[in-house]
Write a protein that holds these residues in place. Structure first.
Motif, mmCIF file in Angstrom:
data_model
loop_
_atom_site.group_PDB
_atom_site.id
_atom_site.type_symbol
_atom_site.label_atom_id
_atom_site.label_comp_id
_atom_site.label_asym_id
_atom_site.label_seq_id
_atom_site.Cartn_x
_atom_site.Cartn_y
_atom_site.Cartn_z
ATOM 1 N N TYR A 389 0.870 -1.180 0.000
ATOM 2 C CA TYR A 389 0.000 0.000 0.000
ATOM 3 C C TYR A 389 0.903 1.225 0.000
ATOM 4 O O TYR A 389 1.814 1.329 0.840
ATOM 5 C CB TYR A 389 -0.882 -0.004 1.252
ATOM 6 C CG TYR A 389 -1.699 1.265 1.446
ATOM 7 C CD1 TYR A 389 -3.015 1.338 1.010
ATOM 8 C CD2 TYR A 389 -1.166 2.381 2.085
ATOM 9 C CE1 TYR A 389 -3.780 2.484 1.187
ATOM 10 C CE2 TYR A 389 -1.913 3.536 2.259
ATOM 11 C CZ TYR A 389 -3.211 3.582 1.820
ATOM 12 O OH TYR A 389 -3.957 4.724 1.997
ATOM 13 N N TRP A 390 0.671 2.137 -0.926
ATOM 14 C CA TRP A 390 1.525 3.324 -0.958
ATOM 15 C C TRP A 390 0.681 4.581 -1.131
ATOM 16 O O TRP A 390 -0.439 4.528 -1.625
ATOM 17 C CB TRP A 390 2.580 3.216 -2.067
ATOM 18 C CG TRP A 390 2.054 3.162 -3.471
ATOM 19 C CD1 TRP A 390 1.783 2.052 -4.209
ATOM 20 C CD2 TRP A 390 1.741 4.283 -4.319
ATOM 21 N NE1 TRP A 390 1.325 2.398 -5.456
ATOM 22 C CE2 TRP A 390 1.285 3.762 -5.556
ATOM 23 C CE3 TRP A 390 1.804 5.670 -4.157
ATOM 24 C CZ2 TRP A 390 0.895 4.576 -6.611
ATOM 25 C CZ3 TRP A 390 1.405 6.486 -5.214
ATOM 26 C CH2 TRP A 390 0.968 5.941 -6.422
ATOM 27 N N ASP A 391 1.247 5.662 -0.667
ATOM 28 C CA ASP A 391 0.618 6.948 -0.962
ATOM 29 C C ASP A 391 1.708 7.997 -1.120
ATOM 30 O O ASP A 391 2.804 7.885 -0.567
ATOM 31 C CB ASP A 391 -0.407 7.342 0.114
ATOM 32 C CG ASP A 391 0.214 7.964 1.342
ATOM 33 O OD1 ASP A 391 -0.074 9.132 1.624
ATOM 34 O OD2 ASP A 391 0.993 7.281 2.026
ATOM 35 N N GLY A 392 1.396 8.988 -1.908
ATOM 36 C CA GLY A 392 2.338 10.063 -2.159
ATOM 37 C C GLY A 392 1.596 11.349 -2.429
ATOM 38 O O GLY A 392 0.448 11.333 -2.905
ATOM 39 N N GLY A 393 2.226 12.453 -2.081
ATOM 40 C CA GLY A 393 1.557 13.720 -2.286
ATOM 41 C C GLY A 393 2.463 14.884 -1.963
ATOM 42 O O GLY A 393 3.682 14.729 -1.828
ATOM 43 N N VAL A 394 1.852 16.029 -1.819
ATOM 44 C CA VAL A 394 2.619 17.241 -1.529
ATOM 45 C C VAL A 394 1.851 18.072 -0.511
ATOM 46 O O VAL A 394 0.635 18.249 -0.607
ATOM 47 C CB VAL A 394 2.897 18.049 -2.818
ATOM 48 C CG1 VAL A 394 1.604 18.447 -3.516
ATOM 49 C CG2 VAL A 394 3.766 19.264 -2.525
ATOM 50 N N ASN A 395 2.583 18.545 0.491
ATOM 51 C CA ASN A 395 2.049 19.486 1.470
ATOM 52 C C ASN A 395 2.359 20.907 1.011
ATOM 53 O O ASN A 395 3.519 21.223 0.700
ATOM 54 C CB ASN A 395 2.698 19.274 2.841
ATOM 55 C CG ASN A 395 2.421 17.904 3.417
ATOM 56 O OD1 ASN A 395 1.287 17.548 3.663
ATOM 57 N ND2 ASN A 395 3.478 17.124 3.630
ATOM 58 N N LEU A 405 -2.193 22.573 3.431
ATOM 59 C CA LEU A 405 -3.032 21.939 2.423
ATOM 60 C C LEU A 405 -2.258 20.773 1.824
ATOM 61 O O LEU A 405 -1.124 20.953 1.369
ATOM 62 C CB LEU A 405 -3.407 22.946 1.335
ATOM 63 C CG LEU A 405 -4.517 22.561 0.358
ATOM 64 C CD1 LEU A 405 -5.864 22.485 1.083
ATOM 65 C CD2 LEU A 405 -4.595 23.571 -0.785
ATOM 66 N N THR A 406 -2.861 19.582 1.837
ATOM 67 C CA THR A 406 -2.186 18.380 1.349
ATOM 68 C C THR A 406 -3.006 17.729 0.247
ATOM 69 O O THR A 406 -4.200 17.478 0.418
ATOM 70 C CB THR A 406 -1.981 17.366 2.493
ATOM 71 O OG1 THR A 406 -1.255 17.979 3.555
ATOM 72 C CG2 THR A 406 -1.223 16.138 1.997
ATOM 73 N N LEU A 407 -2.369 17.459 -0.887
ATOM 74 C CA LEU A 407 -2.981 16.719 -1.992
ATOM 75 C C LEU A 407 -2.223 15.417 -2.146
ATOM 76 O O LEU A 407 -0.992 15.422 -2.271
ATOM 77 C CB LEU A 407 -2.934 17.510 -3.286
ATOM 78 C CG LEU A 407 -3.477 16.795 -4.537
ATOM 79 C CD1 LEU A 407 -4.962 16.477 -4.377
ATOM 80 C CD2 LEU A 407 -3.232 17.626 -5.788
ATOM 81 N N ALA A 408 -2.949 14.292 -2.131
ATOM 82 C CA ALA A 408 -2.274 12.992 -2.164
ATOM 83 C C ALA A 408 -3.073 11.977 -2.961
ATOM 84 O O ALA A 408 -4.289 12.122 -3.164
ATOM 85 C CB ALA A 408 -2.056 12.486 -0.745
ATOM 86 N N TYR A 409 -2.370 10.931 -3.388
ATOM 87 C CA TYR A 409 -2.993 9.774 -4.019
ATOM 88 C C TYR A 409 -2.617 8.541 -3.214
ATOM 89 O O TYR A 409 -1.450 8.338 -2.871
ATOM 90 C CB TYR A 409 -2.538 9.607 -5.467
ATOM 91 C CG TYR A 409 -3.176 8.425 -6.158
ATOM 92 C CD1 TYR A 409 -4.502 8.489 -6.593
ATOM 93 C CD2 TYR A 409 -2.475 7.242 -6.357
ATOM 94 C CE1 TYR A 409 -5.111 7.409 -7.214
ATOM 95 C CE2 TYR A 409 -3.072 6.153 -6.988
ATOM 96 C CZ TYR A 409 -4.386 6.242 -7.414
ATOM 97 O OH TYR A 409 -4.983 5.163 -8.019
ATOM 98 N N GLN A 410 -3.614 7.699 -2.910
ATOM 99 C CA GLN A 410 -3.405 6.473 -2.155
ATOM 100 C C GLN A 410 -3.740 5.275 -3.032
ATOM 101 O O GLN A 410 -4.777 5.262 -3.696
ATOM 102 C CB GLN A 410 -4.300 6.460 -0.904
ATOM 103 C CG GLN A 410 -4.097 7.655 0.016
ATOM 104 C CD GLN A 410 -5.153 7.743 1.115
ATOM 105 O OE1 GLN A 410 -6.321 7.387 0.905
ATOM 106 N NE2 GLN A 410 -4.758 8.223 2.281
ATOM 107 N N SER A 411 -2.870 4.273 -3.039
ATOM 108 C CA SER A 411 -3.066 3.089 -3.872
ATOM 109 C C SER A 411 -3.055 1.839 -3.000
ATOM 110 O O SER A 411 -2.115 1.617 -2.237
ATOM 111 C CB SER A 411 -1.960 2.994 -4.929
ATOM 112 O OG SER A 411 -2.095 1.806 -5.694
ATOM 113 N N ARG A 412 -4.095 1.015 -3.133
ATOM 114 C CA ARG A 412 -4.226 -0.175 -2.294
ATOM 115 C C ARG A 412 -4.488 -1.414 -3.156
ATOM 116 O O ARG A 412 -5.112 -1.326 -4.219
ATOM 117 C CB ARG A 412 -5.372 0.003 -1.287
ATOM 118 C CG ARG A 412 -6.744 0.067 -1.939
ATOM 119 C CD ARG A 412 -7.857 0.436 -0.965
ATOM 120 N NE ARG A 412 -9.179 0.356 -1.590
ATOM 121 C CZ ARG A 412 -9.712 1.315 -2.351
ATOM 122 N NH1 ARG A 412 -9.047 2.440 -2.570
ATOM 123 N NH2 ARG A 412 -10.903 1.141 -2.882
ATOM 124 N N PRO A 413 -4.057 -2.595 -2.709
ATOM 125 C CA PRO A 413 -4.348 -3.830 -3.426
ATOM 126 C C PRO A 413 -5.724 -4.369 -3.042
ATOM 127 O O PRO A 413 -6.219 -4.116 -1.947
ATOM 128 C CB PRO A 413 -3.245 -4.773 -2.946
ATOM 129 C CG PRO A 413 -2.950 -4.306 -1.550
ATOM 130 C CD PRO A 413 -3.171 -2.815 -1.547
#
Length: 442
Positions: A389-395, A405-413
């Protein structure tokens, strides 16, 4: 009703603050109500608000109010917290926190705030040993078993480090007696906790099956601890909560180790229809580095890594579904369950890492950016394919952690249970886009 409760709460807090001020006549300084002349006795209030706007690709078969959906957009309050704490007398510390989590369109209305923490503490040996008791987050196992939510690097803390979250505790807080302190560069915490009944946990079933689950028998005491060697700047241990990132204001490098143990916490069915009991026993090691790269420009790095050996018993799996946007699922073969759930907890080994880079100060006007990425990678006994499971974004640090303000994408199996074998295999990946706005009065 809800407004009246908040009004009464605010009035009580103002009365407490006003009484302290009038009694000591020391005033309000450095964000604290000083109770004596040098400020060593004080009382303090904080507020945190985290609001999410989210678009989620839902797990197969997910339903909302009985209607099948594969994608959904919602707005929710991820966290709202109010803290009141202080060194109210020499050697005497009190800490309380109220709030709510995961309030969205499907939540019970007017549910109101609930008590997160309430505890008292006495310093037995100055700086070296304090003991306390109450409903508290002085937990063992790892650094982020009790994270400071206002300073999280990304969208969320690694919640799997809160191993019994809301099963036998209250959102990681436990009814505990604890000891904590510092011995040179060694920072330690140990606790004995009375587990809450799993019968009160959402979705709990007392049925004894082929895979380990929490036992419904009267629980035995849980013991846990965490020890870290702080090589560089020393971190405060006034409260139980550990900082996510200092944004380059400190130079911290720690290595830690912890454990969690509860005898006969789990049960499962044996081959002869007997009941087999087993211990809950976890072990973790981790490392944390957070420091400026260039103190003049304000660039900084934050990094954390942990290894955890989870032992819940044979085949144990528990899903994590943060502020779940779905209300049901019509495909029971999907191991993840509904909405955004995924198998975050399980018997086996787990690796976790997160890293973030803070750009120079005043990159965009008086604001700056801090991108980050994190990965949870696990080999759980019941999963045929390893879980990632990973997530990445920018604060966007509008004003540090105070306004962020945080924009992120989360990816799960996504896993499906095998109809014949007692395991599950990966069939897909799903994701979520999340925009969070945080305001933190500290």
């Amino acid at each position: 009703m809800y407004i009246k409760k908040l009004t009464k709460l605010a009035a009580c807090m103002l009365l407490i603050g006003g009484s302290a001020l009038s009694a000591s006549a020391q005033g309000f300084r450095d964000g604290k109500i000083w109770l004596n002349e040098d400020g060593s006795n004080y009382f303090k209030f904080t507020l945190v608000s985290q609001v999410w706007l989210r678009n989620t690709d839902l797990n197969p078969g997910s339903t909302i109010n009985g209607y099948e959906k594969n994608n959904f957009t919602d707005i929710g309050i991820r966290r709202a917290r109010f803290q009141a704490f202080g060194q109210i007398a020499d050697r005497v510390f009190i800490y309380s926190q109220i709030g709510m989590n995961n309030f969205n369109y499907s939540s019970d209305r007017k549910a109101g705030f609930f008590i997160h923490d309430i505890m008292g503490e006495y310093e037995i040996v100055r700086k070296h040993l304090s003991m306390g008791a109450g409903l508290t987050a002085w937990n063992g196992l790892s650094r982020f078993s009790a994270p400071s939510v206002g300073s999280i690097l990304g969208l969320d803390a690694p919640l799997f480090e809160q191993s019994t979250n809301d099963v036998t505790d209250q959102f990681l807080r436990k009814l505990s007696i604890y000891a904590k302190g510092k011995l040179g560069k060694l920072d330690y915490r140990v606790a004995m906790s009375s587990p809450m009944s799993p019968l009160k946990a959402a979705g709990y079933s007392s049925a004894v099956g082929q895979f380990a689950t929490f036992s419904a028998k009267p629980a035995k005491m849980q013991v846990h601890g965490y020890f870290q060697w702080q090589f560089l700047d020393q971190e405060a241990n006034t409260t139980a909560y550990t900082t996510g990132t200092y944004l380059g204001t400190k130079r911290v490098f720690n290595i830690g180790a912890g454990f969690q143990y509860q005898p006969d916490a789990m049960w499962r069915a044996g081959n002869n229809n007997d009941t087999i009991e087993s211990n809950l026993q976890h072990f973790a090691v981790d490392a944390y580095y957070d420091a400026p790269i260039n103190a003049t420009t304000g660039t900084a790095i934050s990094a954390y890594a942990s290894y955890i050996n989870f032992n819940w018993g044979k085949g144990y799996i528990r899903n994590q579904s943060t502020m779940n946007p779905a209300t049901g699922n019509n495909k029971p073969e999907i191991l993840n369950g509904s909405g955004n759930g995924y198998p975050s907890f399980g018997t086996g080994n787990l690796l976790y890492g997160q890293v973030g880079y803070k750009f120079k100060n005043n990159l965009i006007g008086k604001t700056t950016l801090m991108p980050y990425v994190s990965l949870q990678y696990a080999h759980y006994d019941r999963l045929r394919d390893n879980m990632a499971y990973w997530d990445g974004g920018v604060n966007w640090l509008l004003k540090g952690h105070t306004s962020k303000l945080t924009l992120a994408y989360q990816s799960r199996p996504v896993y499906q249970s095998d109809a014949v074998a007692p395991d599950a295999f990966k069939i897909d990946r799903k994701g979520s886009f999340v925009l969070q706005y945080q305001v933190f009065l500290n």
